[in-house]
Enzyme design. Structure first.
Site, mmCIF file in Angstrom:
data_model
loop_
_atom_site.group_PDB
_atom_site.id
_atom_site.type_symbol
_atom_site.label_atom_id
_atom_site.label_comp_id
_atom_site.label_asym_id
_atom_site.label_seq_id
_atom_site.Cartn_x
_atom_site.Cartn_y
_atom_site.Cartn_z
ATOM 1 N N HIS A 64 0.825 -1.198 0.000
ATOM 2 C CA HIS A 64 0.000 0.000 0.000
ATOM 3 C C HIS A 64 0.870 1.263 0.000
ATOM 4 O O HIS A 64 2.009 1.221 -0.448
ATOM 5 C CB HIS A 64 -0.986 -0.058 1.167
ATOM 6 N N GLU A 232 1.763 -12.022 5.035
ATOM 7 C CA GLU A 232 0.745 -11.387 5.882
ATOM 8 C C GLU A 232 1.150 -11.690 7.324
ATOM 9 O O GLU A 232 0.965 -12.802 7.822
ATOM 10 C CB GLU A 232 -0.640 -11.948 5.580
#
Length: 271
Positions: A64, A232
């Site tokens: 991001h 993750e």
């Protein structure tokens, strides 16, 4: 008044040299060993030049970006997904219930992973240079490894799942689209998984299997032609894990484990 002359003091060796020069050229001593710049082995044969270690290059892809939230039109535009479809350029990512954003976590984590790798002589390339910009899009991130001539790519994220879920998982592109994805990327994912588990982090109890997740939908992995995996690190919506993800000490623990997984993979390339 002229300066007094200094007496020239001849050492025995210098006196001998002067005498020999006056008497004419001196025949070379057949027992003398001529100096050489070529290294030799104990047997007297020239030694082979050592092969330099290859330069290792790692791309870290902090997920991001801090400016994505104010650039809705740009990040929602469609880009190729690497499997004939399309998806959004990027997203804003998730956050903890207290408001700690995934993009900030990923950016801080990247700097912590980078430090020990560079200390070990690895060249580290980041897909973004700050945490206040926009993008890059997922297809650009996916091509970053081959454009940098990298040995591997690791994308850094934290998840936003149901609050009861906990644990990390490491994703790789599957079904594979090229030779790097068909084997080396899986090896990289396993090395990262093993290092995270050795660092005391539990594998995910809500997705994947034994800490690994085969994914066809991640463009950042689909476009890679070098080994690539996406970590993750934990679930930001789980209160216990959010506390670890939000703390500097917790991020340092994650970074130590991820860097160790990367070093393990790179060692395998050299063996």
């Amino acid at each position: 008044m002229s300066a007094p002359r200094r007496a020239l003091v001849l050492t025995p060796a210098l006196a001998l040299l002067v005498a020999c020069t006056a008497a004419g050229p001196v025949a070379p001593d057949p027992s003398a060993v001529a100096p050489t710049s070529t290294p030799v082995t104990p047997s007297g044969t020239p030694a082979a030049d050592p092969t330099p270690a290859p330069e290792r290059i790692v791309v870290l892809d902090p997920g991001h970006n801090g400016g994505n939230g104010r650039a809705g039109t740009e990040i929602t535009r469609q880009v190729p997904d690497g499997r004939g479809g399309a998806k959004a350029c990027n997203t804003t990512g998730t956050s903890t219930d207290a408001g700690y954003p995934e993009h900030a976590f990923a950016w801080d984590l990247a700097s912590r992973v980078r430090a020990p790798l560079e200390a070990a002589g690895v060249t580290v390339v980041l897909t973004r240079g700050s945490d206040d910009g926009v993008g890059p899009c997922v297809d650009e991130r996916g091509r970053a490894g081959q454009e940098a001539g990298a040995d591997l790519v690791v994308s850094l994220h934290a998840d936003g799942a149901a609050a009861r879920g906990r644990g990390f998982h490491v994703a790789y592109s599957s079904p594979p689209l090229d030779a790097a994805q068909s084997g080396p990327a899986v090896d990289l994912a396993r090395d990262l998984r093993d290092a995270l588990r050795a660092g005391g982090f539990p594998p995910s109890d809500y997705t994947g299997r034994d800490g690994l997740s085969a994914r066809p939908d991640l463009a950042g992995l689909n476009f890679a032609t070098v080994p690539a995996a996406l970590v993750e690190c934990g679930n930001m919506r789980n209160a216990e894990e959010a506390a670890v993800l939000s703390s500097a000490e917790g991020r340092e623990r994650y970074a130590t484990a991820i860097a160790e997984g990367i070093r393990t993979f790179l060692t395998g390339l050299s063996s």
